[in-house]
Design an enzyme around this catalytic site. Sequence first.
Site, PDB file in Angstrom:
ATOM      1  N   LYS A  35       0.846  -1.196   0.000  1.00 36.29           N
ATOM      2  CA  LYS A  35       0.000   0.000   0.000  1.00 36.29           C
ATOM      3  C   LYS A  35       0.883   1.247   0.000  1.00 36.29           C
ATOM      4  O   LYS A  35       2.094   1.184   0.192  1.00 36.29           O
ATOM      5  CB  LYS A  35      -0.919  -0.011   1.219  1.00 36.29           C
ATOM      6  N   TYR A 256      18.127  29.187   7.703  1.00 35.30           N
ATOM      7  CA  TYR A 256      17.015  29.990   8.197  1.00 35.30           C
ATOM      8  C   TYR A 256      17.034  30.083   9.723  1.00 35.30           C
ATOM      9  O   TYR A 256      17.201  29.090  10.422  1.00 35.30           O
ATOM     10  CB  TYR A 256      15.679  29.389   7.758  1.00 35.30           C
TER      11      TYR A 256
END
EC number: 5.1.1.1
Length: 367
Positions: A35, A256
């Site tokens: 899956k 950042y």
Amino acid sequence: MARPLIAEIDLDALRHNYRLACECSPLSRSVAVIKADAYGHGAVACARALEDIAPAFAVACIEEAVALREAGITAPIVLLEGIFSVDELPQVDALGLWMAVHSDWQVDALLGQRLSRPVPVWLKVDSGMHRLGFSPERAETVWQRLAAAPEQACDLHLMSHFATADLVDGSYFKRQLAQLESLSERLGAPLCLANSPATLAHPEAHGAWNRPGVMLYGSDPLEMPNALTSQLLPVMTLRSAIIAVRELPAGEPVGYGGRWVTPRPSRIGVVAAGYGDGYDRHAVDGTPVLVAGQRTVIAGKVSMDMLTVDITDIPEADIGSEVVLWGRSANGEVLSVDEVARHCDTISYTLLTGVLPRVPRRYHGAS
């Protein structure tokens, strides 16, 4: 020249891990769970690599099953959540799918449908996970109802899902298993219970079918590794390269927010990979990576398309040097996706399934 980030998929390792699942439980059959696009590895390629040794595959929904059938996969495919609407039943019939049933409406839909052949059914029992399934008491009634309709339902099995099979504390697991064994004995019903953790650590839960999932892709699902998990091989290597190098003095912020500050004169490698590719933005400073086959760490916040690593102690590292974010480096060094996941405060499942489509998959092995 293309961007260097790729997800390299070792199909021989996939086959090795599936065979290990079978060796764990030689009296059971193992459905290969593929899956979520085989946990990010590519469901069609993985099914093709396993189709000569796996007696069945398992997916979450009919769309995933259709993709496999359209690719030529003919083995049985189990819908682990069954159908989501009544109008899916003609496809279940046409494609020869197996299905779980977990709700009364699914049972009503199946028994009210005129089919060309009966559907193999796995009756989902809620033994303590409390997501899907019938209570053990209700499951007896539903089982008898399905058993009385052989034109619609056949090859009945009981299935359930363990909430804590991965944990060292086995008390809740034992409680679930006891309920299921009691129900199985009363009904004379074959069982499908064992997920990856139970396959690896709980032979008492091995049934007619097991459902190995994440272990097929080389991830250790256990809280405490054992001798079997040490035999798992990584299937995905998320591989990139350094695209720039910065020489910085001590005290300089990187990335950042300036979260990481150089503690000494440092060499910083800029890597072509970021959260826009699915690499987890929650990776903390110190998250391990392999550069030129040697361990080092992320230094600074992950950006959308890039991340930065400390290569001060790897003097040979330069533009073009291999970077392995998880998996196996060219020199054979392995960085487990499970280790990376712990530094991101998550699990391997989210990292593997989170690798986005813009990252090319490159397959080798199982030719």
